[in-house]
Structures are given as structure tokens and as C-alpha cells.
Scaffold this motif. Structure first.
Motif, mmCIF file in Angstrom:
data_model
loop_
_atom_site.group_PDB
_atom_site.id
_atom_site.type_symbol
_atom_site.label_atom_id
_atom_site.label_comp_id
_atom_site.label_asym_id
_atom_site.label_seq_id
_atom_site.Cartn_x
_atom_site.Cartn_y
_atom_site.Cartn_z
ATOM 1 N N VAL A 22 26.247 8.119 19.670
ATOM 2 C CA VAL A 22 26.959 7.200 18.776
ATOM 3 C C VAL A 22 26.233 5.861 18.691
ATOM 4 C CG1 VAL A 22 29.103 5.913 18.447
ATOM 5 C CG2 VAL A 22 29.183 8.305 19.148
ATOM 6 N N ILE A 23 25.836 5.326 19.827
ATOM 7 C CA ILE A 23 25.118 4.051 19.833
ATOM 8 C C ILE A 23 23.790 4.188 19.091
ATOM 9 C CG2 ILE A 23 23.980 2.352 21.303
ATOM 10 C CD1 ILE A 23 26.142 2.902 23.400
ATOM 11 N N GLY A 24 23.117 5.328 19.286
ATOM 12 C CA GLY A 24 21.861 5.553 18.579
ATOM 13 C C GLY A 24 22.050 5.605 17.067
ATOM 14 N N ILE A 25 23.135 6.249 16.623
ATOM 15 C CA ILE A 25 23.421 6.305 15.184
ATOM 16 C C ILE A 25 23.684 4.906 14.645
ATOM 17 C CG2 ILE A 25 25.065 7.135 13.458
ATOM 18 C CD1 ILE A 25 25.418 9.653 15.138
ATOM 19 N N MET A 26 24.437 4.096 15.394
ATOM 20 C CA MET A 26 24.730 2.733 14.950
ATOM 21 C C MET A 26 23.451 1.902 14.842
ATOM 22 S SD MET A 26 28.195 1.788 17.087
ATOM 23 C CE MET A 26 29.767 2.544 16.704
ATOM 24 N N ILE A 27 22.591 1.997 15.853
ATOM 25 C CA ILE A 27 21.339 1.232 15.821
ATOM 26 C C ILE A 27 20.465 1.691 14.664
ATOM 27 C CG2 ILE A 27 19.198 0.769 17.078
ATOM 28 C CD1 ILE A 27 20.790 0.922 19.675
ATOM 29 N N ALA A 28 20.381 3.012 14.469
ATOM 30 C CA ALA A 28 19.581 3.537 13.362
ATOM 31 C C ALA A 28 20.151 3.092 12.017
ATOM 32 C CB ALA A 28 19.519 5.064 13.441
ATOM 33 N N SER A 29 21.473 3.076 11.897
ATOM 34 C CA SER A 29 22.101 2.656 10.640
ATOM 35 C C SER A 29 21.820 1.187 10.363
ATOM 36 C CB SER A 29 23.612 2.902 10.702
ATOM 37 O OG SER A 29 23.896 4.287 10.852
ATOM 38 N N CYS A 30 21.885 0.359 11.414
ATOM 39 C CA CYS A 30 21.575 -1.064 11.236
ATOM 40 C C CYS A 30 20.131 -1.254 10.791
ATOM 41 C CB CYS A 30 21.830 -1.827 12.537
ATOM 42 S SG CYS A 30 23.571 -2.048 12.936
ATOM 43 N N TYR A 31 19.221 -0.476 11.360
ATOM 44 C CA TYR A 31 17.799 -0.631 11.022
ATOM 45 C C TYR A 31 17.510 -0.121 9.613
ATOM 46 C CZ TYR A 31 12.729 -0.108 11.166
ATOM 47 O OH TYR A 31 11.401 -0.179 10.870
#
Length: 393
Positions: A22-31
Motif C-alpha cells: 500500500v505504501i509503495g502504491i502511494m509513493i508510486a502514485s505521488c511520483y
């Protein structure tokens, strides 16, 4: 009596893998959704007007019409060109609210300007707060009664409605028969359903929001879907609070259900702890989210669109068909999961679809909270960033 084959549970590593995903998806979405324009280029074009709040875009059926884009360019003149007050419509009344554009140079405003998807993460943090508050209110409301017994009665009432009620023709298959079908003949498939139960709820939903923030033709499309999901949450929380319902897996053993998911380390890390409400079966938020995603995918395909999309582009029939297929498959898959694992009734999914439809019809009611958002941003000296949604077009 021998223990039936309930399929294999999730591995113990799931408790830490899922939060990382979940955290990885959020970081990827922000980038992926970061602001790519140089500071000198910002403030040019529809999506970077210095005082235009795209949350106010209408979400009507003609949203692809170029005349609508022209409307926003003309309507810009009604907004202040300095740091004066802004005008908002709330419940049919025109309100003057604070304008936070003067805080654009503050460091936290610059961070959000670079990564505007962080705003969406904040909105969903508010959603979680509402969920926790609804659980606390429900516990207080039924403090003098046996909420567990009441939820059990409601669960049994749902089964009666499906099997003996006047609309039983809508439910030709009993949930217990569906679960026993997988337990007796398709244990491998049941294992897949067990291990997918939690992954399709939070990680898949967050991934969808990140994708649609990037793929939606305009931010008003994305904002309308986000408001629909938020209002779905709010309406569901109200029902959870005043009409608790026990899921099939918690009913007495004579009803024949088994909890196939919550064994060993099989449950989601988000579906445990003091903030988790076990008596929130009706309506099903699992299916509600999936129905939102499926409906958005079908809409995004453009099969029901009379006019071509932005810039006159029209998708191929194959691409449209893929999106329609996924839009039907995903909710159907989630429905199979929640019934086969005895976490929800058929009626839970039907109620969720009704709540989603109502939330879509009334989603613009949440725009009435924009004056409060303006006040909050003023208090923390923050300028709301302009979304990057649609800028790629």
C-alpha cells in the motif's frame, strides 16, 4: 466431525507485505502524478490558472464538450486576480471565503504543488477517521444493549429475506451452498479467494485512485469519482452505526458457515485491531468499492459516449472492450470472494450497489464543505495545489 478443507491461509509475511504494498502504491502514485512543469510555465493553461479551483467543475454528461472547457476560461474572470476573497456556492447561497493563494511560496505549499496526489491521501485519511468515529458512536449508542445479539438478529433477518422473503427470486443461490461448493470441489480456488480477500480492498482501491488520477481526462472526472466513493463511505458508516449486521462467518454454527479467511495470519492488517468493526457487513464496502471501480472503468471506456473524447480522440473497439470486460469482471470477482469466504451476504452487495448509485447522484453535496476546507487551509497557511489530472492531454 472432521474439519472441512477451508483452503490454505495467507502466509505470515502477509502482515507486513500488505502495508509495504500500500505504501509503495502511494509513493508510486505521488511520483507518477507529480507536477512536471517548470515553475515559469505554471499558471498557463486551464489546469494551472492561479485562482481556479477545479473541484468546482461540473460533472454533467457533456464534460467532454470543448464548449465546457471554454466556459472555464471565460469564468476565470469571475475569480479574484489578487489575493482577495473567493466566492463559493453552498446550499444555493453564495459565500465569500478566504483565498489562500498568498501562501503559495510556503514550503509545504511547494511540496504539495510538486506532489498534488498527497491531497488525495489526506482525503482518505479523513475517511478512515470517519470510519473510526462511526465505530465509536455505534458502541456508545448501543452501550446499554447487546449489540452483538442485535447484529446476529439482523444477519439472520437478511438470510430470511433472501431465502423466504417476497424477493427471494432475486437470490437463487444460498451463500452457504456457494461456500460449500468451493470447500468440497475447488479448494485451490478457495485458497486464491482467501488470499485475495484483503488485497482487493485497500491495495487495489488505492491503486485504482492513483491510476485514475493520472488517466482521467479532466480533474472533475476524478473528483466526481472520489466524491462518490467518499459519500459511499459516509452513507455506509451511518448504516453500520445504527443497523449493525453480523457477517455469515460469525453466525451460530447451525447455519453452516465457516470463516475461511481469518485463520492463523490470514486476515488483513487493516481488518484487525480496535478500529476494525466486525459487525459492518451491511452494506459491503468491499463490493461498494469494487462497484465504483467497475462503473468508472466502463465509463472510461467511452462505449456510452455520444461524442469523442478530448481532442476528438476515439478509442478502438478492442480497447473499449477490454475496459468494459474489466469493469464487469472486477466487481463479479469481488462478489465471489466476499460470498465464498462467508464475509458478506448477497443482499450486502445489492445494498452496496444502491448506496453507490445514491452517492453518485448526490456526490456534489460534498462541495458544500469547500468553505470549511478554505478555512482549514487558511489556518495552516497552505495553498491547495492544482491537480495534474488531464494535463497529459
Amino acid at each position: 466431525m472432521a474439519q472441512p478443507n477451508l483452503g490454505k491461509p495467507q502466509p505470515s509475511s502477509h502482515t507486513w507485505v500488505e502495508p509495504i504494498v500500500v505504501i509503495g502504491i502511494m509513493i508510486a502514485s505521488c511520483y507518477i502524478n507529480r507536477q512536471r512543469r517548470k515553475p515559469a510555465d505554471r499558471g498557463q493553461g486551464l489546469f494551472n490558472r492561479p485562482n481556479l479551483d477545479l473541484e468546482d467543475e461540473p460533472n454533467g454528461s457533456n464534460i467532454y464538450d470543448e464548449q465546457e472547457l471554454l466556459f472555464f476560461s471565460v469564468a476565470e474572470s469571475s475569480w479574484p486576480t489578487s489575493h482577495g476573497r473567493k466566492s463559493r456556492l453552498c446550499c444555493g447561497f453564495k459565500l465569500d471565503t478566504v483565498n489562500t493563494s498568498q501562501f503559495a511560496t510556503h514550503w509545504h505549499s511547494r511540496v504539495l504543488e510538486k506532489f498534488p496526489f498527497l491531497v488525495e491521501m489526506f482525503y482518505w485519511a479523513l475517511n478512515f477517521s470517519c470510519y473510526a468515529a462511526a465505530k465509536a458512536v455505534g458502541e456508545t449508542f448501543f452501550a446499554n444493549g447487546d449489540v452483538w445479539q442485535m447484529a446476529e438478529k439482523h444477519g439472520i433477518a437478511v438470510l430470511w429475506f433472501e431465502q423466504d422473503g417476497p424477493f427471494k427470486f432475486l437470490f437463487p443461490f444460498r451463500e452457504v451452498d456457494v461456500q460449500h461448493f468451493f470447500m468440497s470441489e475447488h479448494q485451490g480456488m478457495l485458497t486464491l479467494l482467501n488470499r485475495t480477500y484483503s488485497l482487493v480492498h485497500i491495495p487495489a482501491t488505492v491503486g485504482f485512485l492513483g491510476w485514475y488520477y493520472y488517466s482521467a481526462p479532466t480533474h472533475s472526472h476524478f473528483a466526481a469519482v472520489r466524491r462518490m466513493m467518499t459519500l459511499t463511505n459516509i452513507l455506509s458508516f451511518v448504516i453500520f452505526t445504527f443497523w449493525p449486521c453480523m457477517p455469515p462467518r460469525l453466525l451460530p454454527k447451525e447455519y453452516g458457515f465457516f470463516d475461511t479467511v481469518r485463520r492463523e495470519d490470514a486476515q488483513s492488517v487493516w481488518a484487525s485491531g480496535k478500529f476494525f468493526n466486525q459487525l459492518a457487513a451491511f452494506p459491503s464496502l468491499h463490493f461498494g468499492y469494487a462497484f465504483c471501480v467497475g462503473a468508472t472503468l466502463i465509463f472510461h471506456s467511452g462505449v456510452f459516449r455520444r461524442q469523442p473524447g478530448p481532442r476528438g480522440k476515439q478509442w478502438s473497439r478492442v480497447r473499449q472492450g477490454v475496459f468494459v470486460f474489466l469493469g464487469v469482471l472486477y466487481p463479479a470477482f469481488v462478489l465471489t470472494i466476499i460470498v465464498a469466504t462467508a464475509n458478506h451476504y448477497w443482499l450486502d452487495a445489492l445494498a452496496a450497489a444502491v448506496v453507490v448509485a445514491l452517492a453518485w447522484k448526490c456526490n456534489r453535496v460534498l462541495l458544500g464543505f469547500l468553505p470549511l476546507e478554505d478555512l482549514f487551509l487558511w489556518c495552516i497557511r497552505l495553498k491547495k495545489p492544482f491537480p495534474t489530472t488531464g494535463s497529459r492531454l
